[in-house]
Design an enzyme around this catalytic site. Structure first.
Site, PDB file in Angstrom:
ATOM      1  N   CYS A   2     -21.752 -33.055  -9.911  1.00 56.62           N
ATOM      2  CA  CYS A   2     -20.923 -31.919 -10.277  1.00 56.62           C
ATOM      3  C   CYS A   2     -21.354 -30.673  -9.527  1.00 56.62           C
ATOM      4  CB  CYS A   2     -21.020 -31.662 -11.788  1.00 56.62           C
ATOM      5  SG  CYS A   2     -20.667 -33.125 -12.793  1.00 56.62           S
ATOM      6  N   LEU A  51     -17.412 -34.288 -11.402  1.00 52.66           N
ATOM      7  CA  LEU A  51     -17.136 -35.588 -10.793  1.00 52.66           C
ATOM      8  C   LEU A  51     -17.544 -36.626 -11.824  1.00 52.66           C
ATOM      9  CD1 LEU A  51     -16.335 -37.317  -8.309  1.00 52.66           C
ATOM     10  CD2 LEU A  51     -18.729 -37.210  -7.591  1.00 52.66           C
ATOM     11  N   GLY A 364     -31.532 -45.167   0.934  1.00 56.82           N
ATOM     12  CA  GLY A 364     -32.935 -45.539   1.097  1.00 56.82           C
ATOM     13  C   GLY A 364     -33.847 -44.360   1.351  1.00 56.82           C
TER      14      GLY A 364
END
Length: 631
Positions: A2, A51, A364
């Site tokens: 967000c 989101l 990663g």
């Protein structure tokens, strides 16, 4: 994931205009396209762009506590929220939603500021306590999620997830901090202890700021730090088993989502390890994506394809041309501050690809910093051994003289580039590592700056905060201090900023399982020989992953995203290189020796020298100044 923004009046509880909060949030809509909200009370306003990832329909923000005494706006994910919810319920808390946001509110009401150490995850949040009339701003341990703040002339403090949220406020002064220019020329980014705009602050990673109505503005308080003081004991096989357990735990905890989830897959050790452990933990095929280049020497998609086939992932790959120079202005808009890591371009591209099929992607990032994956860490480890053999006075005289006499030979094979090593051995370890991290050393920066700027900069040098940070680390060796510098300085300033801005630009949530703090704390306790051995970094991690991945994935040379910026400045960007010394905003600042910049540009364009990285740095600074309205 967000975007958050807000205002808090420190002196008197003046009314807050909700339209002002809305405008700040509108600047962050890319971080939260699924919805938004504003809450105001006397002296305070909180705004949010959402989101939706967890509890998609049930956790709107700003969110009130059950009793209505606290309000929260939150950006991030709390991975242990279910365990915390159970613990808090046993202590009498009640919950109305199934998400992690409400857990933060209940944790604050139960434990106060101490709740931060109980939160496992990535976060930046603002929590207003109506009873105490306090506002808590907090940022996660490694700075995965950003938070900017600035005191304004009307007595309020404004905060936002990105600088563009603050830029939407009409009282923000757009005045450049000259020391940030010194920092940027050294590192290629503006580190977290400074902002490009004078007066604007970034809440440091692992810090909180508790504001109280009627009280002066306090300084940030550190609530977490990484310690290398203790070494783990045990047989390598036992430590390997513990490491594998922590890796599995870190990956599985970050696979919780109510929306499609996948992973970036480059075919390197770190992303391949994450995908392997995701496949082990998942009942369905993992979604993976990778970006390849149409230049064979830069392309790693063959390795990514092998890993994808091995673990049966739903793999999506796209080959792109590395000639994305026309998107430089898009990057400037994403980062607000000048940012010169050219790998941001392909990172943005892989985020775009991932967003076509998923809303969350695991990366990663973090293992190189924690386990010794960078060549500079291994070099520093060996240099520190040599420093220990000779007194400082002998080293300074011997290696300093040899380094001054040895020619600079960037064109030569790596074993013959001894000048940098000789100069590093003449310095204390912390200063040498700062030199290894810097793009331009102090002497090179001095040649670029004008006499007027050198007077303005004064005695400050960009390396000073990093050296002080390394010297103050709870560490037992030079290698420990190198890890600390990478995790506390380089990682939040460069790597995490790059991933946050490029992923949020396409409304994608990126998660970093290899930065689980329990995993990093375990790495900090490893004996040096289990981090670096026989010229290899990440030794124990590679040993643990041998049951999943073949040796040619685990032990091949590290290769990052490469962007051909040197070729660009001899071709389509040659005009931009010349403009830096002429009509561009940067030339008009008076900070630089424009004659010197012109010589650098022409020498590069003619192929006499390779100044591509420096020219990219200068161009991104120039375009950032233009976007900020500094002309």
């Amino acid at each position: 994931m967000c975007g958050i923004a807000g205002l808090f009046h420190l002196d008197t509880p003046k009314p807050v205009d909700p339209l002002r909060i809305e405008r700040m949030c509108d600047a962050l809509v890319h971080r939260g396209p699924d919805g938004g909200g504003v809450w105001i009370a006397p002296g305070v306003g909180l705004g949010h762009r959402r989101l939706s990832i967890i509890d998609v329909a049930g956790s709107p923000q700003p969110m009130a506590s059950v009793d209505g005494r606290a309000m929260l706006v939150f950006n991030g994910e709390i991975y242990n929220y279910r365990e915390l919810r159970a613990e808090l319920r046993a202590l009498g808390a009640t919950f109305r939603t199934d998400g992690d946001s409400e857990v933060i509110l209940a944790a604050w009401q139960q434990w106060g500021r101490d709740c931060l150490s109980r939160l496992h995850g990535m976060f930046a949040f603002a929590l207003y306590d109506l009873t105490e009339r306090t506002l808590l701003l907090a940022r996660d341990r490694f700075g995965v999620k950003p938070l900017f703040y600035v005191p304004l002339s009307d007595g309020s403090l404004a905060f936002a997830s990105e600088l563009k949220g603050l830029l939407a406020h009409p009282l923000l002064r757009r005045e450049i901090d000259p020391l940030a220019v010194e920092d940027y020329l050294a590192w290629g980014y503006v580190p977290d202890h400074r902002s490009i705009l004078a007066g604007v602050h970034k809440l440091p990673a692992g810090h909180s700021l508790l504001l109280r109505a009627g009280a002066p503005l306090p300084g940030p308080v550190q609530w977490w730090d990484l310690s290398f003081a203790e070494r783990l004991r045990g047989k390598p096989a036992d430590l390997e088993a513990e490491l594998l357990h922590l890796l599995r735990q870190a990956v599985s905890s970050r696979m919780v989502a109510d929306v499609p989830l996948g992973a970036f897959l480059s075919g390197g050790v770190d992303s391949s390890s994450v995908v392997a452990l995701m496949a082990e933990a998942s009942a369905t095929p993992v979604r993976t994506c990778s970006i390849g280049f149409d230049v064979g020497a830069l392309d790693e998609t063959g390795y990514a394809d092998r890993v994808a086939r091995q673990f049966g992932t739903h793999h999506q790959a796209r080959t792109v041309s590395p000639d994305d120079f026309e998107h430089a202005d898009d990057l400037v808009g994403m980062f607000d501050e000048p940012f010169a890591d050219a790998s941001a371009l392909p990172t943005w591209r892989v985020c775009q690809l991932a967003r076509e099929t998923v809303t969350v992607a695991l990366s990663g990032d973090g293992a190189d910093e924690a386990f010794g994956g960078y060549r500079r860490q291994r070099f520093h480890h060996h240099e520190e051994r040599l420093r220990g053999l000779l007194p400082a006075g002998v080293r300074t005289g011997l290696f300093g003289t040899l380094g001054a006499l040895y020619p600079k030979a960037d064109w030569a094979p790596r074993p013959l580039r001894a000048k940098t090593t000789l100069l590093a051995l003449a310095e204390p370890g912390e200063a040498a590592y700062a030199r290894a991290l810097a793009i331009n050393d102090p002497a090179a920066r001095d040649r670029l700056f004008s006499e007027g700027f050198l007077r303005l900069r004064g005695d400050y040098r960009a390396e000073q905060p990093l050296i002080a940070m390394m010297q103050g680390a709870s560490a037992r060796s030079g290698l420990d201090r190198a890890h600390y510098a990478d995790l506390r300085f380089w990682l939040p300033g460069d790597i995490l900023t790059k991933v946050d801005r490029t992923s949020m630009a396409v409304s994608l949530e990126a998660r970093e399982p290899l930065l689980d703090h329990r995993l990093v704390e375990f790495a900090a306790g490893l004996p040096e020989a289990l981090r670096v051995r026989g010229g290899q970094g990440k030794w124990l991690m590679k040993a643990a992953m041998r049951r999943y991945l073949p040796d040619d994935i685990l032990f091949r040379p590290k290769q990052g995203f490469v962007t051909p910026i040197s070729a660009w400045f001899r071709g389509p960007l040659a005009g931009a290189a010349r403009a830096i010394a002429g009509s561009a905003p940067l030339a008009r600042t008076g900070w630089f020796d424009t004659a010197r910049l012109g010589i650098i540009a022409e020498a590069h364009i003619a192929g006499q020298r390779d100044h591509g990285r420096l020219l990219w740095q200068l161009m991104m600074l120039d375009r950032s100044l233009d976007r900020l309205g500094i002309t």
